[in-house]
Design an enzyme around this catalytic site. Structure first.
Site, PDB file in Angstrom:
ATOM      1  N   GLU A   1       0.838  -1.671   0.476  1.00  0.00           N
ATOM      2  CA  GLU A   1      -0.264  -0.142  -0.010  1.00  0.00           C
ATOM      3  C   GLU A   1       1.048   1.616  -0.189  1.00  0.00           C
ATOM      4  OE1 GLU A   1      -2.929   0.236   3.118  1.00  0.00           O
ATOM      5  OE2 GLU A   1      -3.314   2.112   2.628  1.00  0.00           O
TER       6      GLU A   1
ATOM      7  N   ARG B   1       5.757 -13.322   9.229  1.00  0.00           N
ATOM      8  CA  ARG B   1       6.113 -12.198   9.019  1.00  0.00           C
ATOM      9  C   ARG B   1       7.819 -12.231   9.821  1.00  0.00           C
ATOM     10  NH1 ARG B   1       2.762  -8.074   9.268  1.00  0.00           N
ATOM     11  NH2 ARG B   1       4.206  -6.323   9.044  1.00  0.00           N
TER      12      ARG B   1
ATOM     13  N   LYS C   1       4.435   0.597  10.111  1.00  0.00           N
ATOM     14  CA  LYS C   1       5.076   1.737   8.844  1.00  0.00           C
ATOM     15  C   LYS C   1       4.522   3.062  10.711  1.00  0.00           C
ATOM     16  CE  LYS C   1       3.418   0.811   4.201  1.00  0.00           C
ATOM     17  NZ  LYS C   1       2.212   0.181   3.694  1.00  0.00           N
TER      18      LYS C   1
END
Ligand code: ATP
Ligand code: MG
Length: 589
Positions: free
Chosen positions: A60, A295, A305
């Site tokens: 994104e 992850r 983020k």
């Protein structure tokens, strides 16, 4: 895709196992490809898909890429490379509010920096999810027409309460059974801007009693009067991520859609949605399948983020490319290498079990790749003068320094020797401790690439600090001459000629956080910031380093790997960042 194949055969992992099986069973053998993303009808008219598999990297564009993304990039692009497939670079830009062109540019740049690209099999595979808004809208209407979606006018709070809990089934919305015509009309009104943000949503009609809360009629479209970076004001309704993402995969003929474990609970909806739309003839088959992997969690950094944004916005670091940040832009500026990231991705592998990777593994990967790549240079980081009293003032001569001990083909360079040199302060001791072989009165050492010298004493200032060290050289002992071995010495020290040295500033970087799991003690990761994560010092470097190009990396012998800073270096005036020390010094602290 990278043109290069990895040098060693990649380690196997469960995803490779799945792909091997799919290829041997021909699961994806009969797919067709329209030459671009499309609906079933588009792909049906295309030729056989030339890509054996299709993966994608779908960030994104709402922030900068970090080291966790590097794992996903190496995985997705690496699989496509190794299996004669294609990896799509897809900007998942369906949320109008947080996305910006600046991020799109930076993400593209960093994927390419890592050595990957999206031109493959004669075409570009750079895609924007927002280009599919018409199809997504069409998918939503298709669901409505099948009786599989409805417009819900409950408030957000009512919807939350009626969703139920892990132990309690949810309650059906009072709007759940409105007619197909009514739903269509309402949904079109939503699209046409007749309703306010938050006044209603479109929901999939699945099962409010499902044990998986994600299957309890998830919202798939919401009203948001917002300008989108790509589509402007054309839309005031936007698809939810969980609806958009599987559709993007399907339009793009993705075969293996690889995501992180948090999405495991979304997989039933992924399959439900695509299966319904394929049955309705809208999506090409066979459908993409989602696979989840753990992850990357890395000690001593934060890879979220939100936290990275906070560190930048509150000025804990100098910007997105601060060399201490685990962003890829920061890592590049720090001197980390694409090859180091590839090695790291191979070494940590891919699994389904969550775990923490120690930061030192990443540093080892950088060291190992820099050891091979970086030329050697001489740097004196804590300078003190050494005067060779029997060397004529004003005289100078050439010495020849090896550029790379394991790559003779890189040759040698000239360094100047003269009467006054800079040496490391720690290379002299007035009163040597046991086992000290370097300079002390009466002792002999070799000046690397130069002569053997005998220490004769030192000068001190009023406070007793040593200011100058004195020595005399043995003229027949120069390295590379027949007399070089005539005198045996135990110590070998590095130096730069004071008259020729390049005085520069270098930044010694350390870890940004002082604890392996920032915030684990106090719940505030900012409490664990390392106050000594950077130290700037003035040093004496060999003259050739003045011409270093921004981004060039070197090993400063005995000190570690350094890179000419790509932002603050000026022509003929580079400043250097320490990338990593020669050995892992952190363990000892
Ligand atoms: P957020 O969801 O907080 O905005 P994100 O880190 O998930 O951030 P995306 O832009 O959605 O960011 O990520 C793009 C891709 O990178 C996704 O496929 C995601 O799974 C992967 N990715 C993100 N973080 C990691 C990580 N720590 N380890 C491995 N893959 C990751
Ligand atoms: Mg995400």
């Amino acid at each position: 895709m990278s043109a290069e194949k990895s040098a060693n055969p990649p380690a196997s992992n469960f995803i490779r196992g799945i792909i091997d099986r799919d290829l041997s069973q021909g699961t994806y053998a009969n797919r067709r490809w329209a030459g671009k993303p499309g609906l079933a009808a588009d792909h049906a008219q295309g030729a056989a898909d030339p890509a054996k598999i299709r993966t994608r990297f779908p960030p994104e564009p709402n922030g900068y890429l970090h080291i966790g993304h590097a794992k996903s990039i190496c995985l997705n692009f690496g699989l496509a490379r190794d299996y004669a497939g294609v990896c799509h670079m897809r900007f998942d830009d369906t949320n109008p509010e947080k996305e910006e062109q600046e991020y799109v540019d930076s993400i593209s740049e960093m994927v390419q920096w890592l050595g990957f690209g999206w031109d493959a099999l004669g075409q570009s595979h750079l895609y924007y999810a927002s280009d599919y808004f018409d199809w997504m809208y069409q998918a939503a209407e298709t669901l409505i027409q099948q009786g599989l979606a409805y417009v819900d006018e409950q408030s957000a709070e009512e919807m939350r309460v009626n969703r139920g809990t892990l132990t309690q089934a949810g309650k059906n919305s009072p709007w759940r059974d409105r007619s197909i015509e009514d739903n269509l009309q309402r949904f079109r009104e939503m699209r046409d801007g007749k309703h306010a943000d938050g006044s209603m949503v479109l929901r999939a009609k699945i099962d409010m009693a499902s044990p998986n809360i994600n299957m309890r009629d998830p919202a798939i479209y919401r009203i948001k009067h917002a300008t989108h970076h790509n589509t402007g004001d054309r839309w005031c309704i936007y698809p939810m991520y969980t609806f958009a993402h599987p559709l993007e995969d399907a339009f793009e003929n993705i075969t293996h859609s690889i995501c992180t474990l948090e999405f495991e609970d979304q997989r039933p909806f992924y399959d439900w949605l695509l299966t319904r739309l394929a049955e309705a003839g809208m999506l090409a088959q066979p459908l993409p399948k989602q696979y989840e992997f753990a992850r990357l969690n890395l000690t001593y950094v934060v890879l979220s983020k939100r936290k990275l944004i906070e560190l930048v916005e509150k000025n804990y670091v100098t910007g997105w490319d601060d060399p201490r940040l685990p962003t890829l832009a920061g890592a590049r500026r720090r001197g980390y290498t694409p090859e180091g990231f590839h090695l790291f991705a191979e070494r940590i592998g891919v699994s389904k079990a969550d775990s923490w990777i120690d930061y030192s593994i990443l540093e080892d990967c950088m060291r190992e790749t820099l050891e091979i790549a970086a030329e050697r240079r001489i740097a004196v980081l804590d300078p003190i003068q050494l005067v060779i009293d029997n060397y004529p003032a004003g005289q100078e001569e050439d010495c020849y320094a090896t550029n790379h001990p394991h790559k003779p083909e890189l040759g040698k360079r000239t360094v100047k020797l003269s009467r006054t040199l800079w040496i490391e302060r720690e290379d002299f001791m007035e009163q040597p401790e046991k086992g000290y072989f370097r300079l002390f009165p009466g002792n002999m050492v070799r000046l690397r690439y130069g002569y053997v010298v005998k220490c004769t004493g030192c000068e001190k200032d009023a406070a007793g600090n040593i200011t100058v060290v004195h020595c005399e050289y043995l003229p027949d002992t120069k390295s590379g001459t027949p007399g070089a071995d005539s005198v045996k010495v135990k110590g070998n020290i590095h130096w730069v000629s004071a008259a020729h040295a390049y005085q520069a500033n270098i930044r010694l970087y350390d870890r940004l956080f002082k604890t392996p799991h920032p915030g684990s003690e106090t719940d505030n990761y900012l409490d664990d910031l390392n106050p000594e994560s950077v130290r700037e010092i003035s040093v004496q470097l060999e003259a050739s380093l003045q011409q270093a190009q921004a981004g060039e990396t070197f090993q400063f012998e005995r000190h570690g790997y350094f890179v000419a800073d790509r932002v603050e270096s000026k022509p003929n005036a580079p400043v250097f960042n320490r990338t990593v020390t020669l050995r892992d010094t952190w363990q000892k602290k």
